[in-house]
Design a protein around this motif. Sequence first.
Motif, PDB file in Angstrom:
ATOM      1  N   LEU A 150      27.271 -37.102 -33.291  1.00 20.03           N
ATOM      2  CA  LEU A 150      27.620 -35.682 -33.222  1.00 20.03           C
ATOM      3  C   LEU A 150      26.881 -34.984 -32.078  1.00 20.03           C
ATOM      4  CD1 LEU A 150      27.680 -34.798 -37.022  1.00 20.03           C
ATOM      5  CD2 LEU A 150      29.635 -34.831 -35.454  1.00 20.03           C
ATOM      6  N   ALA A 151      25.658 -35.413 -31.810  1.00 18.28           N
ATOM      7  CA  ALA A 151      24.897 -34.829 -30.709  1.00 18.28           C
ATOM      8  C   ALA A 151      25.604 -35.058 -29.375  1.00 18.28           C
ATOM      9  CB  ALA A 151      23.488 -35.425 -30.667  1.00 18.28           C
ATOM     10  N   PHE A 152      26.086 -36.269 -29.156  1.00 15.92           N
ATOM     11  CA  PHE A 152      26.757 -36.542 -27.885  1.00 15.92           C
ATOM     12  C   PHE A 152      28.161 -35.966 -27.847  1.00 15.92           C
ATOM     13  CE2 PHE A 152      23.242 -39.463 -27.402  1.00 15.92           C
ATOM     14  CZ  PHE A 152      22.923 -39.237 -26.069  1.00 15.92           C
ATOM     15  N   ALA A 153      28.761 -35.753 -29.002  1.00  9.49           N
ATOM     16  CA  ALA A 153      30.029 -35.018 -29.040  1.00  9.49           C
ATOM     17  C   ALA A 153      29.802 -33.583 -28.571  1.00  9.49           C
ATOM     18  CB  ALA A 153      30.609 -35.039 -30.450  1.00  9.49           C
ATOM     19  N   ALA A 154      28.713 -32.973 -29.038  1.00 10.05           N
ATOM     20  CA  ALA A 154      28.376 -31.610 -28.617  1.00 10.05           C
ATOM     21  C   ALA A 154      28.074 -31.562 -27.125  1.00 10.05           C
ATOM     22  CB  ALA A 154      27.184 -31.099 -29.416  1.00 10.05           C
ATOM     23  N   LEU A 155      27.341 -32.562 -26.633  1.00 13.33           N
ATOM     24  CA  LEU A 155      27.011 -32.604 -25.206  1.00 13.33           C
ATOM     25  C   LEU A 155      28.280 -32.705 -24.364  1.00 13.33           C
ATOM     26  CD1 LEU A 155      24.845 -32.773 -22.994  1.00 13.33           C
ATOM     27  CD2 LEU A 155      24.861 -35.260 -23.286  1.00 13.33           C
ATOM     28  N   THR A 156      29.216 -33.517 -24.819  1.00 10.36           N
ATOM     29  CA  THR A 156      30.472 -33.683 -24.085  1.00 10.36           C
ATOM     30  C   THR A 156      31.261 -32.388 -24.044  1.00 10.36           C
ATOM     31  OG1 THR A 156      30.569 -36.019 -24.722  1.00 10.36           O
ATOM     32  CG2 THR A 156      32.609 -35.008 -23.940  1.00 10.36           C
TER      33      THR A 156
END
Length: 256
Positions: free
Chosen positions: A70-76
């Motif tokens: 979820l963290a890297f989804a947010a970053l994307t």
Amino acid sequence: MFRPFVDDFLACLRFYSRLPVPAPRGHEMPDFRTAVRALPLAGALIGLAPAWSLLAARALSLPPFLAATLAFAALTLVTGALHEDGLADLADGFGGGATREEKLEIMRDSRLGSYGAVALTLSLALRVGAVTTIAQSSGFEAAAIVVFVAALSRTAGLLPIMILAPARADGAGHAALRPFKEALQTAALLASAISIAPIAAGASPVTVLLSGAMAIGAAYATAKLAERQIGGLTGDVLGGAQQMAEIAALLVFAAR
């Protein structure tokens, strides 16, 4: 002095993210001769989105893997996959082209090829895996590391500008200007200040220093590979350098 720094900071945010920052001249590339001095701060702000997502997921008792994902989804979402796009184009061009001209032509093609798809998959797997490993010990430390690495990797990702000539007579690589020495010194000081965050959260100072060295080394290796493959700098090379720097730094923290 303060107003020009703020202008550079906002220019970096406009270029590196999709945050609602006023863009009177669009999302053009910042003048990196001076703008690099504000890039660590802009990168850290961008890193807050994945960091807060990670902490929120852990607060909801989600396992570390889902929290990291979820963290890297947010970053994307925040970045618009700017650097991931560069990495994919770089992999497609270097892997699929036989000559310098073919490589550059493939890199300009917006379609995703096999090499690019594999590169994106490996990049996400390595970054999510590294943050998962860190978050198993401490969610707060993982969040602080995500913020620091977001600042570090975007700054280290500009290293190719310092050592490569443009590979084309147009495009982002040709437009990128070599940073002034004073701006680089300010960027180094800001990055050092941001490194206090992971140390305060429990990371070893030695690990933080090693992550910085590895990020710079990964960006340098990407630049030298680009020099061999296409003879110089493009915007995709900068994107690939950032991704490699981010992966290298996160792996250091995961391997402690």
